[in-house]
Design a protein around this motif. Structure first.
Motif, short mmCIF file in Angstrom:
data_model
loop_
_atom_site.label_atom_id
_atom_site.label_comp_id
_atom_site.label_asym_id
_atom_site.label_seq_id
_atom_site.Cartn_x
_atom_site.Cartn_y
_atom_site.Cartn_z
N MET A 175 -7.49 2.67 22.92
CA MET A 175 -6.26 3.31 22.51
C MET A 175 -6.19 3.34 20.99
N TYR A 176 -5.80 4.47 20.46
CA TYR A 176 -5.65 4.65 19.01
C TYR A 176 -4.19 4.46 18.63
N LEU A 177 -3.96 3.70 17.56
CA LEU A 177 -2.61 3.42 17.06
C LEU A 177 -2.53 3.89 15.61
N ASN A 178 -1.57 4.76 15.31
CA ASN A 178 -1.36 5.20 13.93
C ASN A 178 -0.16 4.46 13.36
N GLU A 179 -0.23 4.11 12.08
CA GLU A 179 0.88 3.45 11.41
C GLU A 179 1.33 4.28 10.21
N THR A 180 2.63 4.54 10.16
CA THR A 180 3.23 5.31 9.08
C THR A 180 4.29 4.44 8.41
N LYS A 181 4.21 4.31 7.09
CA LYS A 181 5.18 3.49 6.37
C LYS A 181 6.32 4.36 5.84
N ILE A 182 7.53 3.83 5.99
CA ILE A 182 8.72 4.49 5.44
C ILE A 182 9.61 3.42 4.82
N LYS A 183 10.49 3.86 3.94
CA LYS A 183 11.47 2.97 3.33
C LYS A 183 12.85 3.53 3.64
N VAL A 184 13.73 2.69 4.13
CA VAL A 184 15.07 3.13 4.52
C VAL A 184 15.83 3.62 3.30
N ARG A 185 16.36 4.83 3.42
CA ARG A 185 17.17 5.41 2.35
C ARG A 185 18.65 5.09 2.60
N TYR A 186 19.42 5.07 1.52
CA TYR A 186 20.85 4.76 1.62
C TYR A 186 21.56 5.73 2.57
N VAL A 187 21.19 7.01 2.51
CA VAL A 187 21.83 8.04 3.33
C VAL A 187 21.64 7.78 4.83
N ALA A 230 14.33 10.61 14.15
CA ALA A 230 13.68 11.31 13.04
C ALA A 230 12.42 10.56 12.62
N TRP A 231 12.49 9.23 12.63
CA TRP A 231 11.31 8.44 12.29
C TRP A 231 10.22 8.59 13.35
N PHE A 232 10.62 8.69 14.62
CA PHE A 232 9.63 8.95 15.67
C PHE A 232 8.92 10.27 15.40
N GLY A 288 18.99 -4.15 13.77
CA GLY A 288 19.23 -3.03 12.85
C GLY A 288 18.42 -3.11 11.57
N ALA A 289 17.90 -1.97 11.16
CA ALA A 289 17.25 -1.86 9.86
C ALA A 289 18.34 -1.68 8.81
N LYS A 290 18.03 -2.07 7.57
CA LYS A 290 19.00 -2.00 6.48
C LYS A 290 18.41 -1.24 5.30
N TYR A 291 19.30 -0.86 4.39
CA TYR A 291 18.91 -0.13 3.20
C TYR A 291 17.74 -0.83 2.48
N GLU A 292 16.75 -0.05 2.12
CA GLU A 292 15.54 -0.45 1.41
C GLU A 292 14.58 -1.30 2.24
N ASP A 293 14.86 -1.50 3.52
CA ASP A 293 13.85 -2.15 4.37
C ASP A 293 12.60 -1.27 4.38
N GLU A 294 11.46 -1.89 4.30
CA GLU A 294 10.20 -1.18 4.44
C GLU A 294 9.76 -1.33 5.88
N LEU A 295 9.53 -0.19 6.51
CA LEU A 295 9.24 -0.16 7.95
C LEU A 295 7.88 0.48 8.21
N ILE A 296 7.32 0.11 9.32
CA ILE A 296 6.08 0.72 9.81
C ILE A 296 6.40 1.34 11.16
N ILE A 297 6.12 2.63 11.28
CA ILE A 297 6.30 3.32 12.55
C ILE A 297 4.94 3.36 13.23
N GLN A 298 4.78 2.57 14.27
CA GLN A 298 3.53 2.57 15.03
C GLN A 298 3.65 3.62 16.13
N THR A 299 2.65 4.48 16.22
CA THR A 299 2.69 5.58 17.18
C THR A 299 1.39 5.60 17.96
#
Length: 138
Positions: free
Chosen positions: A1-13, A28-30, A67-78
């Motif tokens: 199985m292949y797993l992709n990881e995408t990094k995002i940072k939570v924006r205030y909005v 949206a992150w999905f 819950g994620a919070k402002y400026e949390d750095e997240l990894i979306i594993q897909t």
């Protein structure tokens, strides 16, 4: 199985009055994770559309763990959970990078359709595209 990881940072909005990411943002992150997954295997979603293949969303699920919070750095594993000639199911983990905790998990189901929104068998209609996707499941 292949797993992709995408990094995002939570924006205030993306946060609500309580300082927590609003639940709608996870979908949206999905989508970001799904697009990056497809790109990582050697094609883009727009490439698929140019070849007359689209992936409309017909089912979605998300379990919110913390819950994620402002400026949390997240990894979306897909990754691809399931696939046959007519549909593909993606799974996702939203992981907080600093402590590696899964804070949400979900899935989306997409049929393969043509430009007329008719379900097609991608295995038969686009064997090269099928093989690229199939290689990620094995």
């Amino acid at each position: 199985m292949y797993l992709n990881e995408t990094k995002i940072k939570v924006r205030y909005v993306e946060t609500d009055k309580m300082g927590i990411v609003h639940h709608s943002n996870y979908y949206a992150w999905f989508e970001v994770g799904r697009g990056e997954f497809i790109a990582s295997i050697g094609m883009t979603y727009s490439d698929m559309e140019k070849e007359g293949i689209m992936l409309p969303l017909v089912e979605s699920y998300c379990k919110y763990i913390e819950g994620a919070k402002y400026e949390d750095e997240l990894i979306i594993q897909t990754w691809v959970k399931d696939m046959n000639g007519a549909k593909i199911v993606f799974n996702y983990n939203v992981v907080r990078e600093k402590d590696k905790k899964i804070i949400a998990k979900g899935s989306t189901t997409h049929p393969f359709v043509n430009n007329d929104f008719k379900i097609i068998n991608i295995k038969k209609k686009k064997p090269e595209m099928w093989q690229k996707l199939r290689n990620c499941v094995l």
